[in-house]
Design an enzyme around this catalytic site. Structure first.
Site, PDB file in Angstrom:
ATOM      1  N   LYS A  22       0.806  -1.218   0.000  1.00 18.79           N
ATOM      2  CA  LYS A  22       0.000   0.000   0.000  1.00 18.79           C
ATOM      3  C   LYS A  22       0.842   1.272   0.000  1.00 18.79           C
ATOM      4  O   LYS A  22       0.328   2.352  -0.252  1.00 18.79           O
ATOM      5  CB  LYS A  22      -0.992  -0.009   1.174  1.00 18.79           C
ATOM      6  CG  LYS A  22      -1.905  -1.201   1.226  1.00 18.79           C
ATOM      7  CD  LYS A  22      -2.657  -1.513  -0.054  1.00 18.79           C
ATOM      8  CE  LYS A  22      -3.781  -0.573  -0.318  1.00 18.79           C
ATOM      9  NZ  LYS A  22      -4.789  -1.164  -1.263  1.00 18.79           N
TER      10      LYS A  22
HETATM   11  N1  PMP Z   1      -3.065  -8.025   1.352  1.00 15.23           N
HETATM   12  C1  PMP Z   1      -3.043  -7.154   2.359  1.00 15.23           C
HETATM   13  C2  PMP Z   1      -2.444  -7.581   3.647  1.00 15.23           C
HETATM   14  C3  PMP Z   1      -3.596  -5.862   2.211  1.00 15.23           C
HETATM   15  O1  PMP Z   1      -3.568  -4.995   3.236  1.00 15.23           O
HETATM   16  C4  PMP Z   1      -4.186  -5.525   0.982  1.00 15.23           C
HETATM   17  C5  PMP Z   1      -4.787  -4.160   0.827  1.00 15.23           C
HETATM   18  N2  PMP Z   1      -6.157  -4.106   1.066  1.00 15.23           N
HETATM   19  C6  PMP Z   1      -4.215  -6.487  -0.049  1.00 15.23           C
HETATM   20  C7  PMP Z   1      -3.616  -7.717   0.168  1.00 15.23           C
HETATM   21  C8  PMP Z   1      -4.909  -6.268  -1.354  1.00 15.23           C
HETATM   22  O2  PMP Z   1      -4.463  -5.205  -2.095  1.00 15.23           O
HETATM   23  P1  PMP Z   1      -5.465  -4.326  -2.938  1.00 15.23           P
HETATM   24  O3  PMP Z   1      -6.188  -3.428  -1.969  1.00 15.23           O
HETATM   25  O4  PMP Z   1      -4.598  -3.568  -3.861  1.00 15.23           O
HETATM   26  O5  PMP Z   1      -6.425  -5.232  -3.638  1.00 15.23           O
END
Ligand code: PMP
Length: 326
Positions: free
Chosen positions: A47
């Site tokens: 992120k």
């Molecule tokens: N894994 C974790 C631990 C996350 O914090 C996130 C973010 N929500 C994701 C995967 C998925 O990423 P995205 O929000 O870009 O789909």
């Protein structure tokens, strides 16, 4: 890869994370599995990429200026990433976060002095005070504030289209058959998938969704199911959101908390990689795919964050027992 000797500030170290081949975990399947290790980012997760990209984009388009307040709802990783970016760039930050978030993440957020609004995770999605509804409401009440809205602002996907996707393509030297990633906001999978498919339309993309979230059912049947609670953090949602672009996803697998957490611990044991729960979910999906296709293929996945965010939960036997998962 990170090669510069000296960076101007910590934000400049975001991105260019390594890709590591998984060896023992992939014994017994014909495919090779590769993981992009996103906990090498300075605030410890994938992120960081969107925090930097979305804040800088909002600055360029004149939507925000230093001194303003950024408001966002986050499962913790976006909050940590924003804490770093906002602190260096001079923004205030207010984060809406579920009270069920792992205590380790909450401790790190408090160490960074982040202003947290804890919401009751048992509130129904339609409640005005629920995780998804409270943040825009708070942003309306604070003068000079900006609701980042990572779930619906496609700048999130663009961050991955511009960075994660090209890095994967270059590191893999264009030799990719499958891209597998968890669906949270959808930014990672859809942004990177769009880039990769433009480079090679034969690349297939598999999303991973926890039991309890609505994406799996929606993808396969077009119907919205009633959401229920689950323990994997960062994946899934109780609403359809704009950043999840199903047009670049070829299949969605559904994973249980137990399976994801067992695999997370196996990754630590077998590969000595301390990754978080969504990484366990992703590797489980890679293995399911590898067994299904039963042929040599190159599968790339994402390790979004690290085990240090889940020491009190996934890596704690008493917690697992309490949740009926051990
Ligand atoms: N894994 C974790 C631990 C996350 O914090 C996130 C973010 N929500 C994701 C995967 C998925 O990423 P995205 O929000 O870009 O789909």
């Amino acid at each position: 890869m990170k090669t510069k000797k000296i960076y101007e500030n910590i934000i400049d170290t975001i991105g260019n994370t390594p890709i590591v081949k998984l060896n023992k975990i992939a014994e017994g399947v014909k495919s090779d599995i590769f993981a992009k290790i996103e906990f090498y980012n300075p605030a410890g997760s994938i992120k960081d990429r969107i925090a930097k990209y979305m804040i800088e984009d909002a600055e360029k388009s004149g939507k925000i200026k230093p001194g303003d307040t950024i408001v966002e709802n986050s499962s913790g990783n976006t909050a940590l990433a924003l804490a770093v970016v906002c602190s260096l760039k001079g923004y205030n930050l207010k984060i809406v976060i579920r009270d069920s978030t792992s205590p380790d993440k909450l401790k790190i957020l408090r160490a960074l002095n982040v202003d947290l609004v804890l919401v009751d995770s048992t509130l129904p999605p339609e409640s005005p005070d629920s995780y998804n509804n409270l943040a825009p409401k708070i942003a309306e009440e604070i003068p000079n504030s900006y609701y980042l809205d990572q779930h619906n602002d496609k700048k999130n996907n663009e961050a991955h289209y511009m960075t994660t996707g090209p890095e994967i393509w270059e590191q893999m030297e264009g030799q990719i058959d499958y891209f597998v990633a968890g669906i949270g906001t959808g930014g990672t999978i859809c942004g990177a998938a769009k880039f990769l498919k433009e480079k090679d339309p034969n690349i297939k993309v598999i999303g991973v969704d926890p039991v309890g979230s609505i994406f799996y059912e929606y993808f396969h049947t077009g119907k919205k199911t009633k959401p229920s609670s689950y323990l994997i953090e960062g994946l899934g949602d109780e609403f359809l959101i704009k950043c999840v672009d199903f047009s670049v996803i070829d299949d969605v697998y559904q994973v249980t908390d137990k399976t994801a957490f067992e695999m997370t611990r196996k990754i630590a044991e077998k590969e000595a990689i301390l990754a978080g729960g969504s990484s366990g979910a992703a590797v489980w999906a890679c293995l399911k795919l590898a067994r299904k296709i039963d042929r040599p293929a190159r599968i790339v996945t994402i390790f979004a964050d690290s085990a240090n965010r889940y020491l009190s939960s996934i890596f704690n036997d008493s917690w697992l027992k309490e949740k009926g998962l051990l």
